[in-house]
Design a protein around this motif. Structure first.
Motif, PDB file in Angstrom:
ATOM      1  N   LEU A 107       0.821  -1.203   0.000  1.00 57.86           N
ATOM      2  CA  LEU A 107       0.000   0.000   0.000  1.00 57.86           C
ATOM      3  C   LEU A 107       0.856   1.254   0.000  1.00 57.86           C
ATOM      4  O   LEU A 107       0.497   2.276  -0.602  1.00 57.86           O
ATOM      5  CB  LEU A 107      -0.924  -0.005   1.231  1.00 57.86           C
ATOM      6  N   ALA A 108       1.970   1.195   0.660  1.00 54.33           N
ATOM      7  CA  ALA A 108       2.852   2.362   0.687  1.00 54.33           C
ATOM      8  C   ALA A 108       3.440   2.659  -0.683  1.00 54.33           C
ATOM      9  O   ALA A 108       3.716   3.809  -1.031  1.00 54.33           O
ATOM     10  CB  ALA A 108       3.966   2.140   1.703  1.00 54.33           C
ATOM     11  N   LYS A 109       3.592   1.624  -1.505  1.00 54.67           N
ATOM     12  CA  LYS A 109       4.178   1.825  -2.830  1.00 54.67           C
ATOM     13  C   LYS A 109       3.223   2.539  -3.776  1.00 54.67           C
ATOM     14  O   LYS A 109       3.662   3.123  -4.767  1.00 54.67           O
ATOM     15  CB  LYS A 109       4.579   0.480  -3.439  1.00 54.67           C
ATOM     16  N   PHE A 110       1.912   2.482  -3.464  1.00 52.95           N
ATOM     17  CA  PHE A 110       0.976   3.205  -4.319  1.00 52.95           C
ATOM     18  C   PHE A 110       1.235   4.703  -4.265  1.00 52.95           C
ATOM     19  O   PHE A 110       1.054   5.418  -5.251  1.00 52.95           O
ATOM     20  CB  PHE A 110      -0.467   2.923  -3.879  1.00 52.95           C
ATOM     21  N   LYS A 111       1.618   5.188  -3.121  1.00 52.30           N
ATOM     22  CA  LYS A 111       1.881   6.613  -2.973  1.00 52.30           C
ATOM     23  C   LYS A 111       3.153   7.038  -3.690  1.00 52.30           C
ATOM     24  O   LYS A 111       3.358   8.210  -3.970  1.00 52.30           O
ATOM     25  CB  LYS A 111       1.981   6.973  -1.484  1.00 52.30           C
ATOM     26  N   GLU A 112       3.993   6.080  -3.986  1.00 47.88           N
ATOM     27  CA  GLU A 112       5.247   6.395  -4.645  1.00 47.88           C
ATOM     28  C   GLU A 112       5.133   6.307  -6.164  1.00 47.88           C
ATOM     29  O   GLU A 112       6.132   6.437  -6.869  1.00 47.88           O
ATOM     30  CB  GLU A 112       6.339   5.429  -4.173  1.00 47.88           C
ATOM     31  N   GLY A 113       3.881   6.060  -6.680  1.00 45.18           N
ATOM     32  CA  GLY A 113       3.727   5.904  -8.124  1.00 45.18           C
ATOM     33  C   GLY A 113       4.041   7.162  -8.896  1.00 45.18           C
ATOM     34  O   GLY A 113       4.570   7.118 -10.010  1.00 45.18           O
ATOM     35  N   ALA A 114       3.705   8.340  -8.319  1.00 47.75           N
ATOM     36  CA  ALA A 114       3.977   9.594  -9.023  1.00 47.75           C
ATOM     37  C   ALA A 114       5.469   9.839  -9.190  1.00 47.75           C
ATOM     38  O   ALA A 114       5.913  10.456 -10.159  1.00 47.75           O
ATOM     39  CB  ALA A 114       3.329  10.755  -8.272  1.00 47.75           C
ATOM     40  N   GLU A 115       6.244   9.362  -8.235  1.00 47.71           N
ATOM     41  CA  GLU A 115       7.679   9.571  -8.320  1.00 47.71           C
ATOM     42  C   GLU A 115       8.337   8.670  -9.358  1.00 47.71           C
ATOM     43  O   GLU A 115       9.444   8.952  -9.806  1.00 47.71           O
ATOM     44  CB  GLU A 115       8.310   9.324  -6.951  1.00 47.71           C
ATOM     45  N   MET A 116       7.637   7.588  -9.764  1.00 47.90           N
ATOM     46  CA  MET A 116       8.223   6.678 -10.738  1.00 47.90           C
ATOM     47  C   MET A 116       8.339   7.301 -12.122  1.00 47.90           C
ATOM     48  O   MET A 116       9.144   6.860 -12.945  1.00 47.90           O
ATOM     49  CB  MET A 116       7.371   5.405 -10.821  1.00 47.90           C
ATOM     50  N   GLU A 117       7.519   8.326 -12.410  1.00 51.14           N
ATOM     51  CA  GLU A 117       7.565   8.935 -13.726  1.00 51.14           C
ATOM     52  C   GLU A 117       8.909   9.608 -13.991  1.00 51.14           C
ATOM     53  O   GLU A 117       9.349   9.708 -15.143  1.00 51.14           O
ATOM     54  CB  GLU A 117       6.434   9.959 -13.865  1.00 51.14           C
ATOM     55  N   ASN A 118       9.507  10.091 -12.947  1.00 51.50           N
ATOM     56  CA  ASN A 118      10.791  10.772 -13.107  1.00 51.50           C
ATOM     57  C   ASN A 118      11.985   9.844 -12.937  1.00 51.50           C
ATOM     58  O   ASN A 118      13.127  10.300 -12.970  1.00 51.50           O
ATOM     59  CB  ASN A 118      10.891  11.923 -12.092  1.00 51.50           C
ATOM     60  N   SER A 119      11.705   8.592 -12.725  1.00 61.54           N
ATOM     61  CA  SER A 119      12.803   7.664 -12.517  1.00 61.54           C
ATOM     62  C   SER A 119      13.460   7.316 -13.850  1.00 61.54           C
ATOM     63  O   SER A 119      12.935   7.571 -14.931  1.00 61.54           O
ATOM     64  CB  SER A 119      12.301   6.390 -11.831  1.00 61.54           C
ATOM     65  N   LYS A 120      14.593   6.725 -13.777  1.00 59.23           N
ATOM     66  CA  LYS A 120      15.347   6.350 -14.977  1.00 59.23           C
ATOM     67  C   LYS A 120      14.633   5.249 -15.749  1.00 59.23           C
ATOM     68  O   LYS A 120      14.658   5.254 -16.984  1.00 59.23           O
ATOM     69  CB  LYS A 120      16.752   5.897 -14.581  1.00 59.23           C
ATOM     70  N   ASP A 121      13.974   4.326 -15.044  1.00 58.22           N
ATOM     71  CA  ASP A 121      13.262   3.261 -15.735  1.00 58.22           C
ATOM     72  C   ASP A 121      12.113   3.820 -16.574  1.00 58.22           C
ATOM     73  O   ASP A 121      11.885   3.374 -17.703  1.00 58.22           O
ATOM     74  CB  ASP A 121      12.716   2.242 -14.724  1.00 58.22           C
ATOM     75  N   GLU A 122      11.411   4.800 -16.022  1.00 58.99           N
ATOM     76  CA  GLU A 122      10.297   5.382 -16.760  1.00 58.99           C
ATOM     77  C   GLU A 122      10.796   6.147 -17.977  1.00 58.99           C
ATOM     78  O   GLU A 122      10.205   6.096 -19.057  1.00 58.99           O
ATOM     79  CB  GLU A 122       9.501   6.312 -15.838  1.00 58.99           C
ATOM     80  N   GLN A 123      11.873   6.835 -17.822  1.00 55.08           N
ATOM     81  CA  GLN A 123      12.432   7.550 -18.964  1.00 55.08           C
ATOM     82  C   GLN A 123      12.898   6.588 -20.043  1.00 55.08           C
ATOM     83  O   GLN A 123      12.740   6.845 -21.242  1.00 55.08           O
ATOM     84  CB  GLN A 123      13.585   8.438 -18.491  1.00 55.08           C
ATOM     85  N   ALA A 124      13.468   5.470 -19.630  1.00 50.84           N
ATOM     86  CA  ALA A 124      13.902   4.476 -20.610  1.00 50.84           C
ATOM     87  C   ALA A 124      12.701   3.866 -21.338  1.00 50.84           C
ATOM     88  O   ALA A 124      12.754   3.614 -22.550  1.00 50.84           O
ATOM     89  CB  ALA A 124      14.692   3.373 -19.914  1.00 50.84           C
ATOM     90  N   ARG A 125      11.600   3.648 -20.616  1.00 49.42           N
ATOM     91  CA  ARG A 125      10.401   3.100 -21.248  1.00 49.42           C
ATOM     92  C   ARG A 125       9.828   4.074 -22.270  1.00 49.42           C
ATOM     93  O   ARG A 125       9.411   3.674 -23.380  1.00 49.42           O
ATOM     94  CB  ARG A 125       9.349   2.781 -20.184  1.00 49.42           C
ATOM     95  N   GLN A 126       9.788   5.362 -21.933  1.00 51.87           N
ATOM     96  CA  GLN A 126       9.285   6.355 -22.862  1.00 51.87           C
ATOM     97  C   GLN A 126      10.160   6.446 -24.108  1.00 51.87           C
ATOM     98  O   GLN A 126       9.661   6.627 -25.230  1.00 51.87           O
ATOM     99  CB  GLN A 126       9.199   7.724 -22.173  1.00 51.87           C
ATOM    100  N   ALA A 127      11.436   6.304 -23.928  1.00 55.35           N
ATOM    101  CA  ALA A 127      12.337   6.325 -25.082  1.00 55.35           C
ATOM    102  C   ALA A 127      12.077   5.134 -26.000  1.00 55.35           C
ATOM    103  O   ALA A 127      12.132   5.255 -27.232  1.00 55.35           O
ATOM    104  CB  ALA A 127      13.784   6.331 -24.605  1.00 55.35           C
ATOM    105  N   THR A 128      11.781   3.978 -25.406  1.00 55.61           N
ATOM    106  CA  THR A 128      11.479   2.797 -26.220  1.00 55.61           C
ATOM    107  C   THR A 128      10.186   2.986 -27.000  1.00 55.61           C
ATOM    108  O   THR A 128      10.092   2.599 -28.175  1.00 55.61           O
ATOM    109  CB  THR A 128      11.365   1.564 -25.310  1.00 55.61           C
TER     110      THR A 128
END
Length: 486
Positions: free
Chosen positions: A160-181
């Motif tokens: 449940l605590a990880k749901f609150k961290e979903g907004a921060e995932m957009e700025n993570s390196k993994d999210e940026q790599a996914r958008q590039a793909t």
């Protein structure tokens, strides 16, 4: 001696009478009287000492009980905390009694009992009707089969605590790599629009396409092939009711109607083709066509010497204009439409159009009959449409123009489908043409020969095991007509 007497252990039960007995035992009888005061003091001290010992014992007992109670509460609290972090094994009961092991959780609604012979707890499902269980399952929905041995309360809290961290995932390196793909496989819409502009590819609406086709057809610089192609493409779009009505908004319908005046038979043919598609079940377009003079132009083409393909398309447009439009039917009779159709049927080169003409007449007659019957059933005041139908004197016109005989002679056509439509029309005109039919000997002979022919065909259908045969229906129509003419 006095020390021995007073050495009373407060931990034992203090009994003042026993102490007094001990003192009297050790005191001589001669000294009893002079020392009475001392004895009183001694008794008072003993009583005070005993009372103090009893109070201290009672106080110690109360404190011990309270401490025991606190210790039990502490143990229970620790047990609950341990159970909070511990995941119990869920026991899945069945329809049979099963032994429940210590530490196993039981689902809600289960039947639990204590076996007095073995001392073990046993559990099973409630005895309910199978249909009711299924019904409850459909009403309440099925629960997910979750393995409770996999997740603990701490795991759920962390999830449940990880749901609150979903907004921060957009700025993570993994999210940026996914958008590039994703960008590697798809291109922005702005880039696609730019490429379409460079290729001169224009996305047009149906309205824009129809305007372009009308302009192409109406242009004096267009060749005959281009005009015919424009009309052919336009016919596809005006099949839709909305597109046909949009054709009115920019004057396209009148342009096509004027195309009926062309000296080119192909232009007349495809202009009528477009009009027939636009008129079909579209009252607004039908009204505009009558006001635009389409009916007169269609009758002129049918009455003059024109190629057969052109007359087929013009007859199609005429049928679409007259159906379900009583005002157009009135104008049709006033303009001599029945005479035009009679001449068309009698032409040797247009015999193939005879069945279409008879079908049109049958539709017009039954359409008026159904409108009048509906008004009688509802018993409402005649609406405007019914009033217009009553002004259409179609049956008297058919009798006067000789359609009773024309229709009867068409029964000699060789096609079964043509005979079926002619029989339907004869039945619709029976009330108006009964005396003419009885006087027509050729009609009687034709009906007799058709009756014998279809009796043989109906017998073959019965032999083949067909319950409802096509030829039996035709035979029934012939028998009914012969019965009415006797």
């Amino acid at each position: 001696m006095w020390k021995a007497i007073l050495a009373v252990d407060c931990e034992e039960d203090c009994k003042p009478l026993e102490v007094l007995g001990i003192v009297l035992h050790y005191l001589p009888s001669a000294r009893m009287a002079p020392r009475g005061i001392l004895l009183g003091l001694l008794l008072t001290s003993c009583f005070t000492l005993c009372l103090s010992c009893q109070n201290s014992n009672n106080f110690a007992l109360i404190n011990t009980e309270k401490s025991i109670h606190k210790e039990s509460e502490t143990k229970e609290t620790r047990g609950e905390e341990e159970l909070d972090t511990e995941v119990l094994e869920v026991f899945h009961p069945t329809q049979e009694w099963q032994t429940l092991q210590p530490g196993q959780a039981v689902p809600a609604g289960s039947h639990v009992r204590l076996n007095l012979q073995t001392g073990a707890r046993e559990v099973k499902l409630q005895q309910e009707d199978k249909f009711q269980n299924n019904l409850k399952g459909f009403k309440k929905g099925r629960r997910l089969d979750i393995n409770t041995n996999t997740y603990t309360s701490q795991d759920l809290k962390s999830a449940l605590a990880k749901f609150k961290e979903g907004a921060e995932m957009e700025n993570s390196k993994d999210e940026q790599a996914r958008q590039a793909t994703v960008k590697q496989f798809f291109r922005p819409i702005e880039e696609l629009k730019k490429e379409f502009d460079e290729l001169n590819v224009v996305l047009e609406t149906d309205m824009q396409i129809m305007v372009r086709l009308i302009n192409k057809f109406n242009s004096s610089s267009s060749s005959l092939e281009e005009k015919v192609a424009a009309l052919f493409d336009l016919e596809y779009y005006v099949h839709q009711m909305d597109n046909a009505q949009d054709l009115l908004s920019f004057g396209g319908l009148q342009v096509v109607i004027n195309g009926l005046n062309s000296t080119e038979p192909l232009v007349k043919e495809y202009a009528a083709f477009v009009l027939g598609a636009a008129f079909s079940s579209n009252p607004k377009v039908q009204v505009e066509a009558i006001e635009g003079g389409a009916l007169q132009k269609l009758l002129v083409i049918l009455a003059t010497d024109q190629p057969l393909p052109a007359k087929k398309k013009v007859l199609f447009a005429l049928c679409s204009l007259l159906r379900h439009f009583p005002y157009a039917q009135q104008q049709f009779l006033k303009l001599g439409g029945l005479q035009v159709l009679r001449s068309l049927v009698q032409e040797e080169s247009a015999k193939v159009l005879a069945v279409r003409v008879v079908t049109l007449l049958y539709d017009l007659v039954t359409e008026k009959m159904f409108a009048e019957e509906e008004a009688e059933l509802t018993q409402d005041s005649p609406p405007e449409k019914l009033r217009q139908y009553r002004q259409v004197h179609l049956l008297p016109g058919l009798r006067e123009q000789g359609w009773c005989e024309i229709t009867a002679h068409l029964l000699a056509l060789p096609e079964h489908d043509a005979r079926e439509k002619v029989l339907q029309t004869l039945g619709a005109l029976l009330a108006t043409c009964r005396d003419r039919y009885r006087q027509d000997l050729q009609l009687s002979r034709t009906l007799g020969s058709l009756q014998a022919e279809y009796q043989a065909l109906a017998s073959l259908e019965l032999q083949e095991g067909e319950d409802e045969g096509y030829f039996r229906e035709l035979l029934a129509s012939i028998n009914s007509l012969l019965k009415e003419l006797r």
